[in-house]
Design a protein around this motif. Sequence first.
Motif, PDB file in Angstrom:
ATOM      1  N   VAL A  23       0.955  -1.170  -0.011  1.00 18.42           N
ATOM      2  CA  VAL A  23       0.034   0.027  -0.037  1.00 18.42           C
ATOM      3  C   VAL A  23       0.769   1.125  -0.092  1.00 18.42           C
ATOM      4  O   VAL A  23       0.577   2.306  -0.681  1.00 18.42           O
ATOM      5  CB  VAL A  23      -0.935   0.104   1.213  1.00 18.42           C
ATOM      6  CG1 VAL A  23      -1.757   1.287   1.326  1.00 18.42           C
ATOM      7  CG2 VAL A  23      -1.917  -1.210   1.295  1.00 18.42           C
ATOM      8  N   ALA A  24       2.020   1.254   0.823  1.00 23.77           N
ATOM      9  CA  ALA A  24       2.908   2.471   0.830  1.00 23.77           C
ATOM     10  C   ALA A  24       3.560   2.682  -0.501  1.00 23.77           C
ATOM     11  O   ALA A  24       3.967   3.796  -0.872  1.00 23.77           O
ATOM     12  CB  ALA A  24       3.942   2.404   1.840  1.00 23.77           C
ATOM     13  N   ALA A  25       3.933   1.575  -1.156  1.00 23.91           N
ATOM     14  CA  ALA A  25       4.598   1.639  -2.455  1.00 23.91           C
ATOM     15  C   ALA A  25       3.750   2.411  -3.636  1.00 23.91           C
ATOM     16  O   ALA A  25       4.395   3.146  -4.402  1.00 23.91           O
ATOM     17  CB  ALA A  25       4.915   0.421  -2.889  1.00 23.91           C
ATOM     18  N   PHE A  30      -2.494   2.581   5.226  1.00 27.78           N
ATOM     19  CA  PHE A  30      -2.970   1.250   5.736  1.00 27.78           C
ATOM     20  C   PHE A  30      -3.001   1.444   7.436  1.00 27.78           C
ATOM     21  O   PHE A  30      -2.153   2.073   7.771  1.00 27.78           O
ATOM     22  CB  PHE A  30      -1.831   0.349   5.289  1.00 27.78           C
ATOM     23  CG  PHE A  30      -2.003  -1.007   5.911  1.00 27.78           C
ATOM     24  CD1 PHE A  30      -2.935  -2.028   5.340  1.00 27.78           C
ATOM     25  CD2 PHE A  30      -1.433  -1.503   7.091  1.00 27.78           C
ATOM     26  CE1 PHE A  30      -3.241  -3.151   5.799  1.00 27.78           C
ATOM     27  CE2 PHE A  30      -1.673  -2.896   7.314  1.00 27.78           C
ATOM     28  CZ  PHE A  30      -2.381  -3.469   6.843  1.00 27.78           C
ATOM     29  N   SER A  31      -4.084   0.691   7.773  1.00 26.95           N
ATOM     30  CA  SER A  31      -4.132   0.529   9.161  1.00 26.95           C
ATOM     31  C   SER A  31      -4.688  -0.586   9.703  1.00 26.95           C
ATOM     32  O   SER A  31      -5.442  -1.260   8.757  1.00 26.95           O
ATOM     33  CB  SER A  31      -4.816   1.844   9.845  1.00 26.95           C
ATOM     34  OG  SER A  31      -6.346   1.809   9.667  1.00 26.95           O
ATOM     35  N   SER A  32      -4.476  -1.338  10.805  1.00 25.62           N
ATOM     36  CA  SER A  32      -5.121  -2.109  11.305  1.00 25.62           C
ATOM     37  C   SER A  32      -5.288  -2.017  12.860  1.00 25.62           C
ATOM     38  O   SER A  32      -4.567  -1.602  13.375  1.00 25.62           O
ATOM     39  CB  SER A  32      -4.195  -3.510  11.067  1.00 25.62           C
ATOM     40  OG  SER A  32      -3.097  -3.730  11.864  1.00 25.62           O
ATOM     41  N   GLU A  33      -6.582  -2.746  13.285  1.00 25.62           N
ATOM     42  CA  GLU A  33      -6.816  -2.486  14.685  1.00 25.62           C
ATOM     43  C   GLU A  33      -7.661  -3.607  15.123  1.00 25.62           C
ATOM     44  O   GLU A  33      -8.358  -4.398  14.180  1.00 25.62           O
ATOM     45  CB  GLU A  33      -7.366  -1.117  15.191  1.00 25.62           C
ATOM     46  CG  GLU A  33      -8.550  -0.734  14.260  1.00 25.62           C
ATOM     47  CD  GLU A  33      -9.166   0.712  14.361  1.00 25.62           C
ATOM     48  OE1 GLU A  33     -10.237   0.793  14.800  1.00 25.62           O
ATOM     49  OE2 GLU A  33      -8.217   1.468  14.089  1.00 25.62           O
ATOM     50  N   VAL A  45      -6.419   2.334   1.893  1.00 27.43           N
ATOM     51  CA  VAL A  45      -6.826   3.598   1.228  1.00 27.43           C
ATOM     52  C   VAL A  45      -5.797   3.799   0.120  1.00 27.43           C
ATOM     53  O   VAL A  45      -4.624   3.997   0.422  1.00 27.43           O
ATOM     54  CB  VAL A  45      -7.135   4.893   2.030  1.00 27.43           C
ATOM     55  CG1 VAL A  45      -7.598   6.018   0.988  1.00 27.43           C
ATOM     56  CG2 VAL A  45      -8.206   4.637   3.081  1.00 27.43           C
ATOM     57  N   LEU A  46      -6.212   3.620  -1.088  1.00 33.24           N
ATOM     58  CA  LEU A  46      -5.391   3.858  -2.298  1.00 33.24           C
ATOM     59  C   LEU A  46      -5.823   4.794  -3.043  1.00 33.24           C
ATOM     60  O   LEU A  46      -6.962   5.123  -3.497  1.00 33.24           O
ATOM     61  CB  LEU A  46      -5.412   2.182  -3.035  1.00 33.24           C
ATOM     62  CG  LEU A  46      -5.218   1.013  -2.463  1.00 33.24           C
ATOM     63  CD1 LEU A  46      -5.590  -0.116  -3.287  1.00 33.24           C
ATOM     64  CD2 LEU A  46      -3.852   1.182  -1.877  1.00 33.24           C
ATOM     65  N   PRO A  47      -4.670   5.632  -3.885  1.00 39.60           N
ATOM     66  CA  PRO A  47      -4.994   6.710  -4.788  1.00 39.60           C
ATOM     67  C   PRO A  47      -5.382   6.085  -5.857  1.00 39.60           C
ATOM     68  O   PRO A  47      -5.282   5.046  -6.280  1.00 39.60           O
ATOM     69  CB  PRO A  47      -3.794   7.343  -4.875  1.00 39.60           C
ATOM     70  CG  PRO A  47      -2.602   6.065  -4.888  1.00 39.60           C
ATOM     71  CD  PRO A  47      -3.139   5.287  -3.665  1.00 39.60           C
ATOM     72  N   CYS A  48      -6.425   6.843  -6.627  1.00 38.76           N
ATOM     73  CA  CYS A  48      -7.011   6.384  -7.767  1.00 38.76           C
ATOM     74  C   CYS A  48      -6.132   6.728  -9.061  1.00 38.76           C
ATOM     75  O   CYS A  48      -6.361   6.297 -10.273  1.00 38.76           O
ATOM     76  CB  CYS A  48      -8.436   7.196  -8.183  1.00 38.76           C
ATOM     77  SG  CYS A  48      -8.227   8.903  -8.232  1.00 38.76           S
TER      78      CYS A  48
END
Length: 50
Positions: A23-25, A30-33, A45-48
């Motif tokens: 995702v960072a690439a 990105f998150s997890s909980e 959440v990814l850019p379009c």
Amino acid sequence: MDDNGRGGADPDGQGLRGIADRVAAVRGRFSSERGNTGGTVVRAVLPCGS
């Protein structure tokens, strides 16, 4: 994505770290909980690209 497991996925473990790196690439977030009812909540959440 939300699962119904017991939760506690390790955010520094191989699986989630691999997703976070991908995702960072693409300059996403990105998150997890731990979920409210157990399980683990994972958000990406990814850019379009427009």
